[in-house]
Write an enzyme that holds these catalytic residues in place. Structure first.
Site, PDB file in Angstrom:
ATOM      1  N   ASP A 172       0.852  -1.146   0.016  1.00  0.00           N
ATOM      2  CA  ASP A 172       0.174   0.068  -0.064  1.00  0.00           C
ATOM      3  C   ASP A 172       1.035   1.276  -0.135  1.00  0.00           C
ATOM      4  O   ASP A 172       0.521   2.272  -0.733  1.00  0.00           O
ATOM      5  CB  ASP A 172      -0.840  -0.002   1.286  1.00  0.00           C
ATOM      6  N   GLU A 221      -5.400  -4.739  -6.804  1.00  0.00           N
ATOM      7  CA  GLU A 221      -6.337  -5.545  -5.965  1.00  0.00           C
ATOM      8  C   GLU A 221      -7.457  -4.860  -6.236  1.00  0.00           C
ATOM      9  O   GLU A 221      -7.867  -3.841  -5.606  1.00  0.00           O
ATOM     10  CB  GLU A 221      -5.650  -5.674  -4.551  1.00  0.00           C
TER      11      GLU A 221
END
Ligand SMILES: *[C@@H]1O[C@H](CO)[C@@H](O)[C@H](O)[C@H]1NC(C)=O
Ligand SMILES: *[C@@H]1O[C@H](CO)[C@@H](O)[C@H](O)[C@H]1NC(C)=O
Ligand SMILES: *[C@@H]1O[C@H](CO)[C@@H](O)[C@H](O)[C@H]1NC(C)=O
Ligand SMILES: *[C@@H]1O[C@H](CO)[C@@H](O)[C@H](O)[C@H]1NC(C)=O
Ligand SMILES: *[C@@H]1O[C@H](CO)[C@@H](O)[C@H](O)[C@H]1NC(C)=O
Ligand SMILES: *[C@@H]1O[C@H](CO)[C@@H](O)[C@H](O)[C@H]1NC(C)=O
Ligand SMILES: *[C@@H]1O[C@H](CO)[C@@H](O)[C@H](O)[C@H]1NC(C)=O
Ligand SMILES: *[C@@H]1O[C@H](CO)[C@@H](O)[C@H](O)[C@H]1NC(C)=O
Ligand SMILES: *[C@@H]1O[C@H](CO)[C@@H](O)[C@H](O)[C@H]1NC(C)=O
Length: 892
Positions: free
Chosen positions: A468, A541
């Site tokens: 992330d 994702e």
């Protein structure tokens, strides 16, 4: 009798008397084959003494596996039973407290030390950290041997004897404080937080010189067709003696399965000073290399490289690595500097990534047969890639992927210690200390190890050095330095999202803007006006969060009240969804869509059928939209990683097949949506797309388009002629007659080639409107709907009568069998969403299983033949059910 007496004596004394030595020749290496295991609270406090060969560990737990986390070991030792602890909420009843102290792994083994022989012990990562002892002496501390991926080599020659005992004292893992393997909100963590010797520890015997891992870089320019390749072998040679030694190296390359070498072998020689290490390399030319391709584009020829080191004409050490010749790149494009989307190429061809996010087993157990079946499933679905977010698992994974032609995107994990830099907002919720000096060393040894293990594999597309969050400058530099040091030769991606990037890499080019929860099928077709997960750019994702197991699987992990909750209690926290600190701990948003579009469920069976329909629509539309927008002039789609491919345990969502490997709606939606050559419906523009994922040349195609009502009567019929384009998507005609849909209609698209062969057959259920998204209310995990389409008229569909016949197609020398199943709809109305399930003689699901197609909708009077491959050969009959047919069973 004598043998068993001897064996029990040996185990009482704790010495491997009479056991054959673990290794006995230079260049030979072997894994510690199994472990005795005990909590430090039940063992003497003098750990060094436990590593004396005479120590008696016969009362300890015995795990007959070479690698296991603490829970993995206790499962292998029979202390726990997987089906029991995963049932309902039983995981909470495991004694979690027992893992808050160090545990000990012990193994006794023999060697045959001689003058001049050396022993190198290699770790490949131990969670969270470990002290290591051999024969009464500690040789590594937990400060150095730290991290799940921190692999190190130790020269243990001075400690080695004929009878040896190795003890590994492992320390508890908290993923916020240690470099472990965690599951964020995917699933509950293992009670031991994946602590332990989860990867093999090996012992290698060498002469005076040892070699580190072999790097093999195959360089080939594009276009690759007809080109030669340059292959560079590289390894670090170390003189283990305290005097200089002259080393002769020999390198060779052979084609797997062929005799002789692929290029003339090479020799070189150097003299190493006492204790000196030096990088050695050798280059080879392959004039006409066999090119390695992703499965969808060609074959997977493999070569094997070997480098050996000899001193005084005796072999000292040898290292090998299988490799393939391919060219993989990743680049971030910003036309006019306005946006930044990354794209991979393989062998010079733009490569649209269609994949899923991979989860290791909750206890990090490895099973090569299981992963082989998963790889076959992934490719069967038409996917070409999996992403490993900090789940780099075992080396066998890459070997299987290489041979299957499955691409891999490995990289670090999010949301914990791996990203503990001060700008990480996620970690400020529960303050986590930022990296200290030793943490940078652990990160360095982690990337050095992973880079070396991954480098030769042609299946590697690129490494994500951030998840992330992006690495800080110091971390970025050590990651890049390590990749460069092993001649990386594939893509490098700064991070999975657009939060930021290190200067050294530039932008990552991927987006992580959701969704993770349910969105309607039209969601994917919108452009980048709303900056979310729609089909443009590279989604690292994303998905509608679907993946509902069918009944046969549910019964294995839910009790009756859990199953009742599933269809009667949409807001309830469900233990087998994500954890209770997650945004995904109930099925509220999904159920809102299911109830709103298909009507409130009337039973568990009704709920499960509607769920499979929802799941099928969700994955099909996502993969179709990303395929359709691949050739867009402005902001093409370049990749989609479905969140997720599979689960770490039996989960109720986020998968393309369930834990038990039963393929359901999300599997077959993906499989239709990712077909090599395909024809799809655009929910927003109400038009047809012609898609081709192959690199072959163009050809003539015909698309038959039919729209019928619930009564089976035609609303429109079109025949479209088109030329397909290789590795491209083309937009074709609009669908006629959409305005005449009263309630619900069925749309069938059939793509044929000039010989009349059906290449793709695809059926939709549609209303004359689409679900209306409320973009303004979007969050990081989904966009809610203002209104839903109304499919409830489907319940008025007349019952169809289905004839089913089966025939054995083949049976192999192994157990594998294949059957054809012919469905004939005898009715004047469509037969909607017909589900076929192969069961054994007890009525249990046969898994793994492969169907050419499933959850199919038949036109009035239509006949459709499907094929099922039964790998284990245990299938006895096929259960046939669906929306508007009476359930039946056809025996095989
Ligand atoms: C790990 O050890 C087991 C048992 O010796 C062996 O079968 C397996 O091949 C090893 N795998 C690796 C990657 O070392
Ligand atoms: C099912 O499991 C839940 C959670 O452990 C428990 O509360 C419930 O009583 C169980 N129901 C049945 C029918 O066993
Ligand atoms: C596992 O990690 C959690 C935090 O992620 C921590 O609260 C817990 O104490 C850890 N368990 C063990 C056994 O260390
Ligand atoms: C891959 O191909 C590109 C374009 O021809 C070339 O610049 C690059 O060096 C190649 N990479 C490798 C590792 O061969
Ligand atoms: C990482 O480790 C390598 C090998 O031990 C060493 O050469 C390098 O300096 C280290 N890098 C950093 C940034 O610590
Ligand atoms: C994006 O779609 C909207 C309609 O949904 C349209 O108004 C807009 O012009 C489109 N933008 C681009 C750049 O195509
Ligand atoms: C979440 O789960 C943990 C562990 O099962 C439990 O201790 C906690 O009370 C739960 N919290 C909520 C809000 O349900
Ligand atoms: C499309 O893909 C198929 C493989 O299914 C291939 O045989 C065909 O040649 C391709 N056609 C075009 C036009 O690329
Ligand atoms: C949905 O359609 C059914 C039948 O076509 C109708 O009875 C019902 O009122 C509709 N529901 C809504 C919310 O419009």
């Amino acid at each position: 009798m004598r043998g068993s007496t001897l064996a029990s004596f040996a185990s009482v004394a704790g010495i491997a008397v009479g056991a054959s030595p673990l290794v006995s020749q230079c260049g030979q290496s072997a894994s510690i084959p199994n472990w005795d295991l005990q909590s430090s609270t039940s063992a003497p406090s003098d750990v060094a003494s436990i590593s004396k060969p005479a120590f008696d560990a016969s009362s300890w737990h015995h795990a007959d596996v070479s690698r296991c986390t603490l829970m993995g070991c206790l499962l292998a030792a029979g202390v726990y039973d997987q089906d029991e602890i995963w049932f309902s909420e039983n995981l909470n009843d495991v004694n979690w407290g027992q893992f808050t102290v160090p545990w000990l792994y012990r193994n006794a083994f023999s060697l045959t030390p001689e003058v001049g022989s050396h022993y190198i012990l290699e770790t490949n990562g131990i969670s969270s950290k470990a002290d290591l002892f051999l024969n009464g002496k500690q040789f590594a501390t937990k400060e150095f041997q730290a991290g799940a991926y921190g692999g190190h080599t130790y020269d243990v020659t001075d400690l080695a004897a004929e009878d040896n005992a190795l003890v590994v004292q492992v320390y508890p893992t908290d993923v916020n404080y240690d470099f472990g393997v965690g599951f964020v909100d995917w699933n509950p963590s293992s009670p031991c937080n994946a602590t332990g010797v989860w990867r093999n520890i090996t012992i290698k015997q060498t002469g005076p010189v040892s070699l580190g891992r072999l790097s093999v870089l195959a360089e080939i320019e594009t276009p690759v067709e007809g080109r030669s390749a340059t292959v560079t072998l590289q390894a670090t040679a170390q003189n283990l003696e305290n005097q200089k030694v002259t080393v002769e190296f020999e390198g060779s390359i052979a084609e797997e399965g062929a005799t002789g070498s692929a290029a003339p072998s090479k020799k070189s020689s150097i003299t190493l000073a006492a204790g000196e290490s030096r990088v050695v390399s050798m280059q080879f030319e392959l004039a006409q290399p066999k090119i390695w391709w992703p499965k969808q584009w060609g074959d997977q020829p493999m070569y094997e490289a070997t480098l050996s080191a000899s001193a005084s004409s005796a072999l000292s050490d040898a290292v090998q690595a299988p490799f393939g010749v391919r060219n993989a790149t990743y680049a971030v494009h910003s036309p006019a500097g306005i946006y930044e989307d990354g794209m991979f190429t393989v062998n010079g061809y733009p490569f649209l990534v269609l994949g899923g996010g991979y989860a290791s087993d909750m206890f990090l157990r490895w099973d090569s047969d299981r992963f082989t079946a998963m790889a076959a499933y992934i490719l069967d679905m038409g996917l070409n890639t999996i992403r490993l977010e900090g789940k780099m698992d075992q080396p066998e994974l890459y070997e299987i992927a290489d041979r299957a032609g499955l691409m891999i995107m490995p990289g670090w994990e999010c949301c914990d210690k791996w990203e503990a830099w001060k700008y990480n907002d996620e970690l400020s919720i529960s303050p986590v200390p930022v990296w200290d000096e030793n943490d940078y060393h652990t990160a360095n040894s982690s990337i050095l190890h992973e880079a070396a293990v991954l480098q030769p594999h042609p299946s590697i597309l690129g490494y994500l050095i951030g998840s992330d969050y992006w690495p800080d400058p110091r971390a970025a530099n050590l990651y890049l330095g390590a990749l460069d040091g092993v001649n990386w030769g594939a893509g490098i991606v700064a991070s999975a999202g657009k939060l930021g990037f290190p200067k050294a890499t530039g932008p990552g080019g991927m987006k992580m803007a959701g969704p993770y929860d349910w969105v309607p099928p039209n969601y994917w077709y919108y452009n980048d006006t709303h900056h979310f997960g729609q089909a443009w750019g590279f989604g690292s994702e994303l998905g509608a969060g679907v993946g509902t197991p069918e009944l046969g699987s549910l019964k294995k992990f839910l009790n009756q009240s859990d199953m009742d909750d599933l269809w009667t209690n949409p807001g309830k926290m469900l233990f087998h969804m994500s954890t209770n600190v997650s945004s995904f701990f109930n099925r509220k948003r999904y159920d809102l869509g299911l109830y709103g579009r298909y009507g409130a469920p009337t039973s568990l069976d009704d709920y499960l059928l509607k769920a499979q329909i929802m799941d099928y629509e969700a994955t099909r539309s996502q993969f179709e939209a990303f395929s359709a927008h691949w050739s867009a002039a402005r902001r093409p789609s370049t990749g989609a990683i479905y969140w997720m491919l599979n689960n770490a345990w039996p989960s109720l969502h986020w998968n393309q097949f369930d834990y038990y490997l039963h393929p359901g709606g999300s599997y077959f939606g993906t499989k239709v949506g990712s077909r090599m050559e395909h024809v799809s419906y655009d929910y927003v523009e109400k038009k047809v797309w012609l898609i081709n994922h192959s690199t072959q040349t163009a050809g003539a195609r015909t698309i038959q388009v039919d729209l019928i009502g619930l009564d089976g009567k035609s609303l429109s019929s079109q025949t479209i002629h088109a030329q397909t384009k290789a590795n491209a998507a083309t937009s074709l005609a609009h669908i006629e007659g959409m305005d005449s849909i009263k309630d619900v209609a069925f749309l069938r698209l059939v793509l044929t080639d000039s010989a009349g062969t059906v290449l793709s057959r695809n059926v939709y259920w549609l209303t004359n409107t689409v679900d209306v998204l409320d973009w303004g209310k979007s969050t990081w995990y989904y966009t809610p709907c203002e209104t839903f389409v109304n499919y409830t008229a489907l319940s008025t569909l007349e019952t169809a009568k289905m004839s089913v016949s089966t025939e054995q197609v083949y049976t192999t020398a192994g157990a594998q069998k294949a059957y054809s199943v012919t469905l004939k709809n005898d009715a004047e109305v469509p037969a909607f969403f017909i589900r076929l399930n192969l069961v054994d003689s007890s009525g249990d699901d046969v898994v793994p299983v492969m169907w050419t197609d499933n959850y199919v909708t038949l036109w009035p009077k239509e006949t459709l033949t499907l094929q099922v491959t039964d790998w284990e050969g245990s299938g006895a009959s096929v259960d046939v059910s669906g929306w508007n047919i009476a359930a039946s069973t056809a025996s095989l």
